[in-house]
Design an enzyme around this catalytic site. Structure first.
Site, short mmCIF file in Angstrom:
data_model
loop_
_atom_site.label_atom_id
_atom_site.label_comp_id
_atom_site.label_asym_id
_atom_site.label_seq_id
_atom_site.Cartn_x
_atom_site.Cartn_y
_atom_site.Cartn_z
N HIS A 110 -69.73 -48.96 13.72
CA HIS A 110 -69.06 -47.95 12.93
C HIS A 110 -68.67 -46.76 13.69
CE1 HIS A 110 -70.71 -48.84 8.61
NE2 HIS A 110 -69.51 -49.11 8.78
N ARG B 299 -58.85 -56.89 1.98
CA ARG B 299 -60.08 -57.90 2.36
C ARG B 299 -61.13 -57.46 1.53
NH1 ARG B 299 -57.75 -57.24 7.99
NH2 ARG B 299 -57.28 -59.28 8.81
N ARG C 111 -57.10 -59.94 -1.72
CA ARG C 111 -57.48 -61.43 -1.57
C ARG C 111 -58.88 -61.73 -2.17
NH1 ARG C 111 -57.73 -62.86 4.87
NH2 ARG C 111 -59.60 -61.68 4.65
N GLU D 36 -52.37 -70.00 6.64
CA GLU D 36 -53.14 -69.75 7.70
C GLU D 36 -53.74 -71.17 8.25
OE1 GLU D 36 -56.21 -66.68 7.20
OE2 GLU D 36 -56.63 -67.51 5.15
N ASN E 27 -53.81 -64.55 12.39
CA ASN E 27 -54.81 -64.37 13.01
C ASN E 27 -55.41 -66.16 13.11
OD1 ASN E 27 -54.15 -61.90 13.11
ND2 ASN E 27 -55.99 -61.36 11.72
N ASP E 28 -55.58 -66.53 11.79
CA ASP E 28 -55.91 -67.86 11.50
C ASP E 28 -55.10 -68.88 12.10
OD1 ASP E 28 -58.77 -67.82 11.04
OD2 ASP E 28 -58.33 -66.90 9.09
N ARG F 281 -60.78 -67.80 17.63
CA ARG F 281 -60.17 -66.39 17.86
C ARG F 281 -61.24 -65.53 18.26
NH1 ARG F 281 -59.17 -64.94 11.38
NH2 ARG F 281 -59.48 -62.69 11.85
N CYS G 100 -49.26 -60.90 7.40
CA CYS G 100 -50.32 -59.99 7.37
C CYS G 100 -51.47 -59.87 8.50
CB CYS G 100 -51.24 -59.87 5.95
SG CYS G 100 -51.77 -61.67 5.52
C1 PEP Z 1 -55.21 -63.81 9.18
O1 PEP Z 1 -56.00 -64.69 9.28
O2 PEP Z 1 -54.46 -63.47 9.92
C2 PEP Z 1 -55.60 -62.81 8.36
C3 PEP Z 1 -54.81 -61.66 7.97
O3 PEP Z 1 -56.95 -62.98 7.71
P1 PEP Z 1 -58.30 -62.55 8.25
O4 PEP Z 1 -58.28 -61.96 9.74
O5 PEP Z 1 -58.95 -61.53 7.45
O6 PEP Z 1 -58.86 -64.07 8.67
MG MG Z 2 -57.51 -65.71 8.05
#
Ligand code: PEP
Ligand code: MG
Length: 753
Positions: free
Chosen positions: A359, A465, A501, A602, A625-626, A636, A673
């Site tokens: 935090h 999220r 989501r 993803e 990201n995924d 990751r 995103c």
């Molecule tokens: C992603 O995977 O890019 C994403 C936006 O979702 P998260 O980071 O929550 O897995």
């Molecule tokens: Mg993701």
């Protein structure tokens, strides 16, 4: 040999003192390998040589004195080549260098292994024998294994400052907790009362103890409210949400009831608080999810606050009065500690414990204060010393030399100018110089700073999220609890789209009350896979979202981790059912709008299914990201392979191109995103590809808006086409980086990447 190896490794890693660990290692290795000598040479970077750091066999008086320049002797050769050398007769090797002070005349055979940590040679581990013989394969691997274990011990000791004197200056490496740069004097904070200091005691006046507890609960709540107010008044009004966890705990009937139970069992109030906090800390510290693990720190902080009040009755926390702005340094920094320091007195933050999920880090980010976490060092030595906090790279520079200081001052000035520049476009439209409109949206939910507050510099929320409200409880949140959370978000963005989501737990996000034990969690029961298997959870969430949207009509729903079309069909059926049921229960004059439904792209399988996916959904959003993690098969969250994780890898770029083209072909709105949307180079490349909707963390919005407003889509498109045709996708970062530099935005390239 395996048994001996294990024993040595265990003893060495258990030792808290590096010299002791090295002495133990050479002694035990000499005996286990049955050789005449075992020594460790450590590389001293600034002095350009290896120094004999421990030995069992050479002259003890040579330790710390016998030195071998880099690149010289067989030790130097091992360091250079980064590989093992096995010699039956070392004296005949052309690079043999005799160390007279070590008295190594009697030794003939030689086996040496480099000690390497994260691609850096820290030293060389050597065994020698009087007999002329080549060492066996088993002995080689024994030494290599030991050297690799020793590397970790040395690196750790070095990080903790064991190798350093109080007037040492240089750089310590930690984790980037909050971006930005700060220069200032260290102000080392120590908690007034630590949980561990409290001796547990019993008394026979439970009534009085309950009264004492009641009093401090009210006082601490007042204290927290005061802090929230102060944060609200400062520019960090968005960060108040961080304090909610504390307020929630203080009001959590279960937590307080447990403390009361202890009092009923005869413990005095302070002991009762200590016992329950320690139990909770132990539970949280063992959780595998990094976010939840960090909550142990919140409980410790809250416990210490209650204890301070209980022990120094009426006195309360000492107020922090600082004359000069400082860099706050502490073993563990809590969000409340940050909130207690006036915003204009806090330049930077350095914490031994914690990570990006603490935090303290979340709060620091929302306040725009640079922070470095996870620096293990003897902080007493830092008191009042000049520090540079580099929150982009996670570096802490101690007593920097004049030239470095000058350079950082220049960078800070540039940053301030840039920030002013970015702030100036806050309420301007995100439109390129060639008049292409771009939608900038917010990623909300994961960091406290975006949970509740409205942000009028964006067009809506591109990704909410929903995991955190599930993670912060000790059971699944009820439908009503979910409605309250979702409604707050939807209501803050009236007239703007909010894309929620559905639950994406699994992977590295675990629910404490729903543990999933798997060999490969990222390839396991995650996201839509889990929720489809639990319709009772999924339906409640969908209904809560729908009910929360009543009268606001700004909800859309997105599914995470979709791999197959059947998952989309099944989720659609669930949404239909949820909508039918909530509509049936809604008064006649009110209508719950059926939301648009989309998927996250993803999982790479969807790249090949886009034409079939199109008729089933209303939009798609790319989770870079995924997508990067799964396309490149690189975890990751694994620091060891972080250098391979690259969202601008040519394969990821081709995938992104394919996704936007399919979106255009099938008339589906497409957004991004993942973190790439908030990356200065990433956004340029995405614009070049045709992407026009970007969702990102709040801290990136203004600079991305500024970049958009300084760019021309036609130029970017041309640049990408050239890069592509010249087969230079591998150099895309440099090519688009230059585009930024040409617009005076090169400074952004050192941002958090
Ligand atoms: C992603 O995977 O890019 C994403 C936006 O979702 P998260 O980071 O929550 O897995
Ligand atoms: Mg993701």
């Amino acid at each position: 040999m395996l048994k001996e190896l294990r024993e040595i490794v265990q003893q060495v890693t258990a030792s808290s003192d590096l010299n002791e660990a090295m002495n133990e290692l050479v002694r035990q290795t000499r005996s286990a390998m049955n050789v005449d000598c075992c020594s460790i040479y450590l590389r001293q970077h600034h002095q350009q040589h290896y120094v004999l750091a421990a030995t069992d066999g050479l002259a003890a008086s040579a330790v710390g004195r016998a030195k071998i320049p880099l690149g010289e002797g067989i030790v130097g050769l091992i360091g250079d080549k980064e590989e093992l050398i096995n010699l039956a007769d070392a004296r005949s090797h052309p690079q043999f260098k005799y160390l007279p002070e070590a008295r190594e005349d009697a030794f003939i055979s030689f086996l040496g292994a480099p000690i390497i940590h994260q691609r850096t040679t820290l030293g060389v581990l050597v065994v020698q024998q009087k007999l002329e013989r080549l060492f066996e394969e088993g002995e080689e691997s024994f030494l290599v294994t030991l050297a690799s274990q020793l590397a970790t011990v040395i690196a750790h000791a070095e990080a903790k400052g064991n190798l350093r004197s109080p007037n040492w200056h240089g750089m310590l490496r930690g984790l980037a907790g909050s971006p930005g740069l700060a220069i200032g004097r260290a102000w080392v904070w120590r908690p007034r009362i630590e949980l561990a200091q409290v001796t547990e005691r019993k008394a026979d006046d439970p009534l009085l103890q309950h009264q004492r507890l009641n009093k401090v609960l009210v006082q601490v709540e007042d204290e927290l409210n005061g802090m929230a107010l102060r944060l609200q008044e400062s520019q960090a009004s968005e960060s108040v949400a961080v304090l909610e966890v504390y307020q929630y705990l203080l009001k959590d009937p279960l937590f307080i009831a447990l403390i009361r139970q202890q009092i009923d069992q005869g413990w005095i109030a302070g002991s009762a608080v200590k016992r329950i906090c320690e139990q909770h800390i132990a539970q949280f510290s063992h959780m595998s999810d990094p976010y939840l693990r960090e909550r142990a720190a919140d409980i410790r902080d809250l416990g210490q606050r209650l204890l301070t009040r209980l022990i120094h009755e009426d006195e309360g926390m000492h107020s922090l009065s600082l004359d000069e702005p400082v860099i706050l340094v502490a073993d563990e920094i809590s969000a409340t500690l940050i909130a207690e320091i006036p915003a204009n007195k806090l330049k930077g933050i350095v914490s031994a414990k914690g990570s990006v999920n603490s935090h303290a880090a979340i709060l620091a980010r929302s306040m725009g204060v640079p922070a470095v976490m996870g620096i293990e060092h003897n902080f007493e030595l830092l008191e009042d010393r000049l520090l540079i906090v580099d929150g982009y790279n996670g570096d802490l520079l101690v007593e920097p030399v004049a030239s470095v200081l000058r350079e950082y001052k220049k960078l800070i000035k540039q940053e301030q100018q840039m920030d002013q520049l970015f702030a100036s476009v806050g309420h301007e439209p995100a439109r390129t110089l060639d008049e292409v409109p771009v939608a900038l949206l917010l990623n909300a939910g994961l960091s406290a700073n975006t949970i509740i507050s409205a942000n009028d510099t964006v067009e809506g929320i591109g990704l909410f999220r929903t995991e955190i409200p599930f993670m912060l409880r000790d059971r699944f949140p009820s439908e009503q609890e979910q409605i309250t959370t979702y409604r707050r978000v939807l209501a803050n963005y009236v007239g703007k789209p909010v894309c929620m989501r559905t639950l994406d737990v699994g992977g590295d996000k675990q629910l404490p009350y729903f543990p999933i034990v798997e060999e490969n969690p990222f390839l396991g029961w995650r996201g839509i896979r889990l929720t489809l298997d639990h319709p009772e959870i999924f339906l409640v969430q969908l209904k809560a979202m729908l009910r929360a949207s009543l009268g606001l009509d700004n909800l859309s729903i997105m599914l995470p981790m979709v791999t197959n079309l059947d998952e989309v069909r099944a989720a659609r059926r669930m949404l239909d059912r949820a909508w039918r049921e909530v509509s049936a229960e809604t008064p006649e004059h009110e209508v719950i709008r059926y939301p648009s439904l989309g998927v996250m792209i993803e999982v790479p399988s969807l790249l090949y299914l886009l034409p079939d996916l199109a008729p089933l959904v209303d939009f798609w959003s790319v989770g870079t990201n995924d997508l990067t993690q799964y396309l490149l098969a690189v975890d990751r969250n694994n620091g060891r392979v972080a250098n391979i994780y690259d969202a601008l890898h040519p394969a990821v770029l081709r995938a992104l191109q394919q996704i936007i083209e399919a979106g255009e072909r099938f008339g589906k709105p497409v957004s991004i995103c993942g973190e790439l949307a908030g990356d200065p180079i990433g956004v340029l490349i995405l614009l070049a590809m045709g992407y026009r909707r970007f969702s990102m963390n709040s801290s990136n919005i203004l600079r991305i808006k500024y970049i958009v407003r300084q760019s021309r889509c036609d130029e970017l498109k041309k640049l990408l086409a050239e890069t592509e045709s010249q087969h230079r996708l591998g150099s895309i970062k440099q090519i688009f980086g230059r585009y930024l530099e040409e617009r005076g935005l090169g400074g952004l390239l050192r941002g958090p990447r």
